[in-house]
Design a protein around this motif. Structure first.
Motif, PDB file in Angstrom:
ATOM      1  N   THR A 299      -2.327  -0.282  -0.422  1.00 28.59           N
ATOM      2  CA  THR A 299      -3.613   0.234  -0.898  1.00 28.59           C
ATOM      3  C   THR A 299      -4.280   1.107   0.165  1.00 28.59           C
ATOM      4  O   THR A 299      -4.854   2.158  -0.144  1.00 28.59           O
ATOM      5  N   MET A 300      -4.180   0.665   1.432  1.00 28.73           N
ATOM      6  CA  MET A 300      -4.728   1.495   2.509  1.00 28.73           C
ATOM      7  C   MET A 300      -3.986   2.825   2.599  1.00 28.73           C
ATOM      8  O   MET A 300      -4.597   3.891   2.765  1.00 28.73           O
ATOM      9  N   GLU A 301      -2.664   2.784   2.438  1.00 29.33           N
ATOM     10  CA  GLU A 301      -1.885   4.022   2.454  1.00 29.33           C
ATOM     11  C   GLU A 301      -2.254   4.912   1.273  1.00 29.33           C
ATOM     12  O   GLU A 301      -2.361   6.144   1.405  1.00 29.33           O
ATOM     13  N   ALA A 302      -2.479   4.263   0.092  1.00 31.09           N
ATOM     14  CA  ALA A 302      -2.866   5.039  -1.088  1.00 31.09           C
ATOM     15  C   ALA A 302      -4.243   5.696  -0.889  1.00 31.09           C
ATOM     16  O   ALA A 302      -4.435   6.863  -1.254  1.00 31.09           O
ATOM     17  N   ASP A 303      -5.192   4.932  -0.300  1.00 34.59           N
ATOM     18  CA  ASP A 303      -6.505   5.525  -0.022  1.00 34.59           C
ATOM     19  C   ASP A 303      -6.394   6.702   0.950  1.00 34.59           C
ATOM     20  O   ASP A 303      -7.027   7.750   0.767  1.00 34.59           O
ATOM     21  N   ARG A 304      -5.549   6.510   1.962  1.00 31.91           N
ATOM     22  CA  ARG A 304      -5.361   7.615   2.921  1.00 31.91           C
ATOM     23  C   ARG A 304      -4.752   8.834   2.243  1.00 31.91           C
ATOM     24  O   ARG A 304      -5.167   9.981   2.475  1.00 31.91           O
ATOM     25  N   LEU A 305      -3.779   8.568   1.355  1.00 33.09           N
ATOM     26  CA  LEU A 305      -3.152   9.693   0.650  1.00 33.09           C
ATOM     27  C   LEU A 305      -4.134  10.373  -0.298  1.00 33.09           C
ATOM     28  O   LEU A 305      -4.126  11.608  -0.435  1.00 33.09           O
ATOM     29  N   HIS A 306      -5.004   9.583  -0.951  1.00 28.46           N
ATOM     30  CA  HIS A 306      -6.022  10.182  -1.832  1.00 28.46           C
ATOM     31  C   HIS A 306      -6.966  11.071  -1.028  1.00 28.46           C
ATOM     32  O   HIS A 306      -7.292  12.199  -1.459  1.00 28.46           O
TER      33      HIS A 306
ATOM     34  N   VAL B 232       5.286 -16.428   0.370  1.00 29.02           N
ATOM     35  CA  VAL B 232       5.744 -15.165  -0.236  1.00 29.02           C
ATOM     36  C   VAL B 232       4.561 -14.391  -0.815  1.00 29.02           C
ATOM     37  O   VAL B 232       4.472 -13.162  -0.691  1.00 29.02           O
ATOM     38  N   LEU B 233       3.616 -15.142  -1.440  1.00 31.92           N
ATOM     39  CA  LEU B 233       2.441 -14.485  -2.006  1.00 31.92           C
ATOM     40  C   LEU B 233       1.601 -13.825  -0.914  1.00 31.92           C
ATOM     41  O   LEU B 233       1.120 -12.690  -1.076  1.00 31.92           O
ATOM     42  N   ASN B 234       1.434 -14.519   0.211  1.00 31.87           N
ATOM     43  CA  ASN B 234       0.677 -13.912   1.327  1.00 31.87           C
ATOM     44  C   ASN B 234       1.386 -12.678   1.863  1.00 31.87           C
ATOM     45  O   ASN B 234       0.736 -11.674   2.210  1.00 31.87           O
ATOM     46  N   LEU B 235       2.744 -12.743   1.899  1.00 33.32           N
ATOM     47  CA  LEU B 235       3.495 -11.573   2.359  1.00 33.32           C
ATOM     48  C   LEU B 235       3.284 -10.394   1.426  1.00 33.32           C
ATOM     49  O   LEU B 235       3.018  -9.262   1.862  1.00 33.32           O
ATOM     50  N   TYR B 236       3.348 -10.675   0.120  1.00 36.31           N
ATOM     51  CA  TYR B 236       3.128  -9.587  -0.841  1.00 36.31           C
ATOM     52  C   TYR B 236       1.683  -9.092  -0.811  1.00 36.31           C
ATOM     53  O   TYR B 236       1.423  -7.901  -1.034  1.00 36.31           O
ATOM     54  N   LYS B 237       0.740 -10.003  -0.540  1.00 34.43           N
ATOM     55  CA  LYS B 237      -0.650  -9.576  -0.414  1.00 34.43           C
ATOM     56  C   LYS B 237      -0.825  -8.632   0.773  1.00 34.43           C
ATOM     57  O   LYS B 237      -1.530  -7.616   0.679  1.00 34.43           O
ATOM     58  N   LYS B 238      -0.163  -8.979   1.892  1.00 32.63           N
ATOM     59  CA  LYS B 238      -0.234  -8.083   3.045  1.00 32.63           C
ATOM     60  C   LYS B 238       0.376  -6.725   2.726  1.00 32.63           C
ATOM     61  O   LYS B 238      -0.180  -5.670   3.072  1.00 32.63           O
TER      62      LYS B 238
END
Length: 383
Positions: A275-282, A263-269
């Protein structure tokens, strides 16, 4: 099969008229033979079991039991029964069978004792197998430890000598570092041998102490009896059950930890994608802000141009409002005058072209005359 052949041989030797089997059909004879073979197999198995039982008991008990049971071989019993079956009645043959065979209680007693012996042998074999398995496990653990030590030593040798002690100028291993490495290894081995020797000496001292304590307990009568061993065995079983429960709990916790890790690996993914989406949005917001600033600057310039255009439009509107259309007669006259002027302009242009052509011809002729009159004088082309 040998027993059945012997039985058949005894039966065929008598008179065919007294043989009750002669009147039976072939199918019943085959069935009777199969039943007889099956009975012989059962009797053979019982005889083998009884033989094992007699070999285990004491000779005296064996002799007494043989004399009391009048033991005979199964083949001899069958031959005797089938040999006398044609001369005696059914009641007499059943009585002889009862005398020749063991009772059900005796068979059950012997089978029970054989079963206990087999269980004891199985337990002994299990203990021996466990002992052998423990030896193999210990050897396997020792081999794994040796393999890990050898692997570690190879890795350290490759790291320190094959890669770390190479001279960069010559590209060869420095001998001093190799010698120092092996000296350190030998020194480490000596220290390990010394530690093991000290540990061996301490274990020997502890062994002597335990032997003295055991001897003192034997002298004082404090030796452990079978009841104490049984109690210790029961406590050991209880501890083993607790260990099994703890192992089950540990296994359950390991499974829970594995599920939690998944579950932790799933949440990490998911976090990585977010985070990648947030960087793209920034980045997109920054680009949109730059475009917005450019649009603001363009809006200011457009506003200025609009004001200028509005001023020009006002002026043009004023001129348009002040403009007065001339009369039609005047327009026609002006248009006629314009056509006349255009025609006169075209006529003059044609006259000028004709004059220029005449001028060119006159210049060529003049140049030719001058060159003929004065051949050594250079004249420009324009003259």
């Amino acid at each position: 099969m040998a027993d059945s052949d012997s039985v058949l041989s005894t039966t065929t030797g008598t008179d065919q008229q007294d043989d009750p089997l002669a009147e039976l059909p072939d199918e019943q004879l085959v069935q009777l033979i199969e039943d007889t073979i099956h009975a012989n197999e059962v009797i053979r198995n019982e005889a083998e079991m009884f033989d094992k039982f007699f070999r285990r008991v004491e000779p005296k008990e064996t002799n007494n039991l043989q004399s009391s049971l009048n033991y005979q071989t199964p083949v001899a019993q069958v031959q005797e029964i089938y040999g006398r079956s044609r001369k005696r009645s059914k009641s007499r043959s059943s009585a002889v069978d009862k005398l020749l065979r063991l009772s059900a209680e005796q068979k059950c007693d012997i089978a029970q004792r054989e079963l206990e012996e087999l269980r004891e042998e199985i337990d002994k074999l299990k203990e021996e197998a466990e002992r052998v398995l423990d030896n193999y496990r210990a050897g396997l653990e020792e081999a794994e430890l040796r393999f890990s030590e050898i692997k570690k030593a190879v890795y350290e040798f490759d790291r320190d000598i094959c890669k770390g002690s190479v001279n960069p100028r010559t590209g060869k291993v420095v001998a001093e570092k190799v010698v120092r490495y092996f000296e350190d290894k030998l020194r480490w081995r000596d220290t390990l041998i010394e530690k093991l020797r000290l540990k061996n000496s301490t274990l020997k001292v502890q062994k002597k102490k335990l032997q003295l304590q055991l001897k003192q307990k034997e002298e004082m009568g404090e030796v452990l009896h079978e009841v104490d061993f049984n109690q210790l065995k029961i406590e050991n079983e209880q501890y083993l059950e607790k260990i099994d429960e703890k192992n089950q709990e540990l296994l359950r916790l390991k499974l829970m930890a594995g599920n939690t890790l998944q579950v932790l690996n799933l949440y990490k993914k998911k976090l990585h994608t977010l985070t990648m989406e947030a960087d793209r949005l920034h980045n997109e917001i920054a680009s949109r802000n730059e475009m917005l600033q450019k649009f603001d600057v363009e809006t200011v310039t457009v506003e200025e141009e609009r004001e200028v255009a509005e001023k020009k439009n006002i002026q043009l509107r004023r001129k348009l409002s002040d403009y007065k259309v001339p009369n039609v007669q005047e327009y026609v006259e002006k248009k006629a005058d314009l056509c006349d002027l255009q025609k006169t302009v075209k006529n003059w242009e044609r006259k000028v072209e004709i004059a220029q052509m005449a001028l060119k011809t006159h210049k060529k002729s003049w140049h030719l005359i001058l060159t003929q009159s004065q051949p050594g004088v250079w004249l420009p082309q324009d003259v």
